[in-house]
Design an enzyme around this catalytic site. Structure first.
Site, PDB file in Angstrom:
ATOM      1  N   PHE A  40      27.904  10.672 -19.616  1.00  0.00           N
ATOM      2  CA  PHE A  40      27.991  11.947 -18.905  1.00  0.00           C
ATOM      3  C   PHE A  40      27.855  13.141 -19.844  1.00  0.00           C
ATOM      4  O   PHE A  40      28.249  14.258 -19.504  1.00  0.00           O
ATOM      5  CB  PHE A  40      29.307  12.021 -18.115  1.00  0.00           C
ATOM      6  CG  PHE A  40      29.337  11.046 -16.962  1.00  0.00           C
ATOM      7  CD1 PHE A  40      28.697  11.334 -15.766  1.00  0.00           C
ATOM      8  CD2 PHE A  40      29.981   9.818 -17.078  1.00  0.00           C
ATOM      9  CE1 PHE A  40      28.705  10.435 -14.700  1.00  0.00           C
ATOM     10  CE2 PHE A  40      29.999   8.908 -16.016  1.00  0.00           C
ATOM     11  CZ  PHE A  40      29.355   9.219 -14.830  1.00  0.00           C
ATOM     12  N   CYS A  87      28.744  16.597 -17.813  1.00  0.00           N
ATOM     13  CA  CYS A  87      28.491  16.532 -16.370  1.00  0.00           C
ATOM     14  C   CYS A  87      29.664  17.091 -15.565  1.00  0.00           C
ATOM     15  O   CYS A  87      30.788  16.618 -15.687  1.00  0.00           O
ATOM     16  CB  CYS A  87      28.269  15.072 -15.980  1.00  0.00           C
ATOM     17  SG  CYS A  87      27.898  14.870 -14.245  1.00  0.00           S
ATOM     18  N   THR A 134      20.877  10.363 -10.326  1.00  0.00           N
ATOM     19  CA  THR A 134      21.505   9.551 -11.370  1.00  0.00           C
ATOM     20  C   THR A 134      22.551   8.583 -10.797  1.00  0.00           C
ATOM     21  O   THR A 134      22.717   7.476 -11.315  1.00  0.00           O
ATOM     22  CB  THR A 134      22.196  10.446 -12.414  1.00  0.00           C
ATOM     23  OG1 THR A 134      22.925  11.448 -11.714  1.00  0.00           O
ATOM     24  CG2 THR A 134      21.188  11.085 -13.333  1.00  0.00           C
TER      25      THR A 134
HETATM   26 MN1  MNH Z   1      25.487  14.979 -14.039  1.00  0.00          MN
HETATM   27  C1  MNH Z   1      25.113  17.330 -16.517  1.00  0.00           C
HETATM   28  C2  MNH Z   1      24.861  12.492 -16.312  1.00  0.00           C
HETATM   29  C3  MNH Z   1      26.143  12.643 -11.623  1.00  0.00           C
HETATM   30  C4  MNH Z   1      25.738  17.466 -11.698  1.00  0.00           C
HETATM   31  N1  MNH Z   1      25.053  14.926 -16.035  1.00  0.00           N
HETATM   32  C5  MNH Z   1      24.988  16.011 -16.891  1.00  0.00           C
HETATM   33  C6  MNH Z   1      24.746  15.538 -18.228  1.00  0.00           C
HETATM   34  C7  MNH Z   1      24.654  14.176 -18.164  1.00  0.00           C
HETATM   35  C8  MNH Z   1      24.856  13.796 -16.791  1.00  0.00           C
HETATM   36  C9  MNH Z   1      24.370  13.222 -19.333  1.00  0.00           C
HETATM   37  C10 MNH Z   1      24.594  16.408 -19.486  1.00  0.00           C
HETATM   38  C11 MNH Z   1      23.134  16.677 -19.772  1.00  0.00           C
HETATM   39  C12 MNH Z   1      22.883  17.506 -21.027  1.00  0.00           C
HETATM   40  O1  MNH Z   1      23.723  17.595 -21.914  1.00  0.00           O
HETATM   41  O2  MNH Z   1      21.775  18.055 -21.112  1.00  0.00           O
HETATM   42  N2  MNH Z   1      25.439  12.942 -13.967  1.00  0.00           N
HETATM   43  C13 MNH Z   1      25.170  12.112 -15.013  1.00  0.00           C
HETATM   44  C14 MNH Z   1      25.262  10.732 -14.555  1.00  0.00           C
HETATM   45  C15 MNH Z   1      25.640  10.777 -13.225  1.00  0.00           C
HETATM   46  C16 MNH Z   1      25.761  12.179 -12.864  1.00  0.00           C
HETATM   47  C17 MNH Z   1      24.993   9.514 -15.427  1.00  0.00           C
HETATM   48  C18 MNH Z   1      25.911   9.674 -12.255  1.00  0.00           C
HETATM   49  C19 MNH Z   1      26.188   8.439 -12.557  1.00  0.00           C
HETATM   50  N3  MNH Z   1      25.858  15.036 -12.007  1.00  0.00           N
HETATM   51  C20 MNH Z   1      26.201  13.968 -11.224  1.00  0.00           C
HETATM   52  C21 MNH Z   1      26.597  14.433  -9.918  1.00  0.00           C
HETATM   53  C22 MNH Z   1      26.480  15.813  -9.930  1.00  0.00           C
HETATM   54  C23 MNH Z   1      26.009  16.186 -11.252  1.00  0.00           C
HETATM   55  C24 MNH Z   1      27.063  13.548  -8.775  1.00  0.00           C
HETATM   56  C25 MNH Z   1      26.786  16.820  -8.855  1.00  0.00           C
HETATM   57  C26 MNH Z   1      27.490  16.613  -7.771  1.00  0.00           C
HETATM   58  N4  MNH Z   1      25.386  17.019 -14.096  1.00  0.00           N
HETATM   59  C27 MNH Z   1      25.491  17.857 -12.993  1.00  0.00           C
HETATM   60  C28 MNH Z   1      25.340  19.225 -13.430  1.00  0.00           C
HETATM   61  C29 MNH Z   1      25.191  19.203 -14.829  1.00  0.00           C
HETATM   62  C30 MNH Z   1      25.228  17.787 -15.210  1.00  0.00           C
HETATM   63  C31 MNH Z   1      25.348  20.446 -12.521  1.00  0.00           C
HETATM   64  C32 MNH Z   1      25.041  20.392 -15.764  1.00  0.00           C
HETATM   65  C33 MNH Z   1      26.432  20.870 -16.132  1.00  0.00           C
HETATM   66  C34 MNH Z   1      26.436  22.037 -17.106  1.00  0.00           C
HETATM   67  O3  MNH Z   1      25.563  22.101 -17.968  1.00  0.00           O
HETATM   68  O4  MNH Z   1      27.342  22.860 -17.013  1.00  0.00           O
END
Ligand code: MNH
Length: 491
Positions: free
Chosen positions: A423, A430, A287
């Site tokens: 996010f 996130c 992402t």
């Molecule tokens: Mn990320 C959950 C968007 C970068 C690790 N992330 C989410 C969700 C979104 C999201 C939207 C919630 C999804 C849901 O409700 O089902 N994340 C992003 C975006 C970027 C991003 C748009 C970058 C730009 N994410 C990252 C990075 C990491 C990461 C970098 C790790 C280093 N994300 C996660 C994890 C979750 C998450 C792990 C789940 C968290 C949870 O449910 O507790």
């Protein structure tokens, strides 16, 4: 195949008390809202074209299944109320459970491994932790810049940014380098991961076909072959760490292997460790790479935005040793940050999240949906982020215009809560948000400092969908900036 990945979503009736919602024109009696003559590989973009005028809540039916979407900011704000609603897994996400089970992203909130992993891994995402990742982020950016300096042909933007973000998450969180910049072909980890993700998305479509249940077995087996490439690589990383007799909690992997819950003493079991390593390798790079790619696309096509961003970068980096941003400098790159925020408004790279009520409830009073809507614990809605981020009642009539100043602090304060959600929301939002923003601002700043970007005039933005969004076939010609194009003297 185990039952485990067949999450409860498959059994949620999603009947909404028999209520129908607006749907796009052209519904057919048996097939439902499957679009005619539109590319089946881009369901999200198809729905944007067909559904933006359907109001705050709408539905699409495919054969006998329906998905209810929310695009109105007021209705979304209600679904973000954590005392009444929580995360559920959209079908495409629950399909990933065959690969990563109850890993942090794909777990149901009431599964014990969600709270355990969330609590144990939180320390890797605090501000002090970010400070320790900063130098590595700069080192990986150095490697990208070197590659682009050497380039004698237009560069593959998303491909190279995927190298960068994979390398960053690998080195910061697992002390593992994929050597992404040392070879030309795509890493087998990346190609296998993409195959698995794409399968997660397509599986749904296959299953909905009348013959789907028979076809899907073969596709599952192919995807699982891809997944075992990923698992083997991950098991290697874990085995190396255990063999190194290094039991420090010095990175995310160290926390996964060696930390115990402060209240209960519980630890992640080996299966949970593997699932979470895969989860973070995937969630931690795909992402962010997309977000950086879209930001560069907008910068390349909006010269005035680019010069303003470059002026800020030149001013901030002029005060930094060697023109390399320190940790503290990143927070001063306010306009670069707004460019990124605005890129994630128009193209949120994780484009949807699903919500379900904790108890039967009523939604939509005063949200312009007619009679209030009964929503039971058997119902769920998908928040369509690209459409939410184009709600005209919040963003004005010119929603398609790329304007980073929409994210000036006073403009943000004027907007209602929960109108911008790239996010996600609440306790399941996130965990890597700060990580992603720090990395992305740093990388954009370093690229803008070093290069001017010329968009290929023949290229029109095309976007691939594989759960995440990513520009497709997007190339740029990076040109080294000359002193006359640098607005402040650096060095
Ligand atoms: Mn990320 C959950 C968007 C970068 C690790 N992330 C989410 C969700 C979104 C999201 C939207 C919630 C999804 C849901 O409700 O089902 N994340 C992003 C975006 C970027 C991003 C748009 C970058 C730009 N994410 C990252 C990075 C990491 C990461 C970098 C790790 C280093 N994300 C996660 C994890 C979750 C998450 C792990 C789940 C968290 C949870 O449910 O507790």
């Amino acid at each position: 195949m185990s039952e485990e990945w067949r999450g409860p979503i498959a059994t949620m009736r999603n009947g909404w008390g028999g209520r129908d919602f607006p749907h796009p024109a052209g519904r057919r009696r048996l097939l439902g809202d499957l679009p005619q003559g539109m590319d089946p590989r881009t369901p999200l973009q198809n729905s944007m074209a067909r559904c933006r005028d359907l109001g705050p809540i709408f539905e699409m039916r495919f054969l006998n299944r329906r998905i209810v979407f929310v695009q109105g900011a007021a209705l979304n704000a209600e679904l973000c109320d954590e005392s009444r609603f929580g995360k559920t897994l959209a079908p495409a996400v629950s399909n990933l459970r065959m690969f990563v089970g109850d890993g942090l992203f794909t777990a149901y909130t009431d599964e014990p491994n969600w709270a355990l992993a969330h609590d144990l891994l939180r320390p890797a995402f605090t501000k002090p932790a970010m400070v320790t990742y900063h130098d590595t982020m700069n080192e990986v950016a150095d490697e990208l810049i070197e590659r682009w300096e050497r380039a004698d042909a237009p560069v593959d933007v998303s491909g190279d940014l995927t190298r960068l973000t994979l390398e960053t998450i690998g080195r910061t969180s697992f002390s593992h380098s994929f050597g992404s910049f040392e070879r030309e072909e795509q890493d087998v980890f990346v190609s296998s991961m993409i195959r698995a993700l794409t399968h997660g998305m397509r599986r749904q479509a296959i299953m909905m076909m009348p013959w789907g249940r028979w076809v899907v077995g073969r596709a599952d087996r192919r995807a699982q072959a891809a997944q075992s490439v990923v698992d083997d690589m991950v098991d290697g990383i874990i085995a190396d760490r255990l063999a190194a007799d290094d039991n420090h909690e010095r990175d995310l992997l160290g926390l996964m292997l060696h930390s115990a819950h402060q209240d209960t003493g519980a630890r992640l079991d080996p299966l949970a460790v593997r699932r979470n390593v895969v989860t973070f390798l995937v969630a931690g790079h795909e992402t962010t790479s997309g977000a950086l790619s879209f930001a560069l696309w907008f910068l390349a096509t909006h010269p005035q935005v680019r010069s303003r961003a470059q002026a800020e970068v030149d001013a901030v980096l002029a005060g930094e040793v060697g023109g390399i941003p320190s940790y503290a400098a990143i927070a001063r790159l306010r306009y670069v940050r707004r460019v990124l925020d605005e890129a994630l408004r128009l193209w949120p790279t994780a484009p949807a999240y699903a919500r379900t009520p904790l108890r039967d409830t009523v939604i939509g009073e005063g949200a312009g949906v007619g009679a209030p809507i009964t929503m039971t614990t058997d119902d769920w809605a998908l928040i369509h982020l690209p459409l939410l981020h184009r709600d005209r009642s919040v963003w004005g009539e010119d929603v398609e215009r790329f304007d980073p100043d929409r994210f000036l602090p006073e403009a943000v304060r004027r907007r209602p809560a929960h109108s911008y959600k790239p996010f996600g929301t609440g306790e399941r939002a996130c965990i890597g948000r700060q990580f992603a923003l720090h990395e992305a601002v740093l990388v954009l700043a370093r690229l803008l400092h070093r290069f001017d970007f010329e968009a290929d005039p023949g290229y029109e933005l095309r976007i691939t969908e594989r759960l995440t969004l990513m520009p497709e076939g997007f190339t740029l010609t990076p040109r080294l900036r000359t002193p006359s194009t640098v607005s402040t003297i650096d060095q």
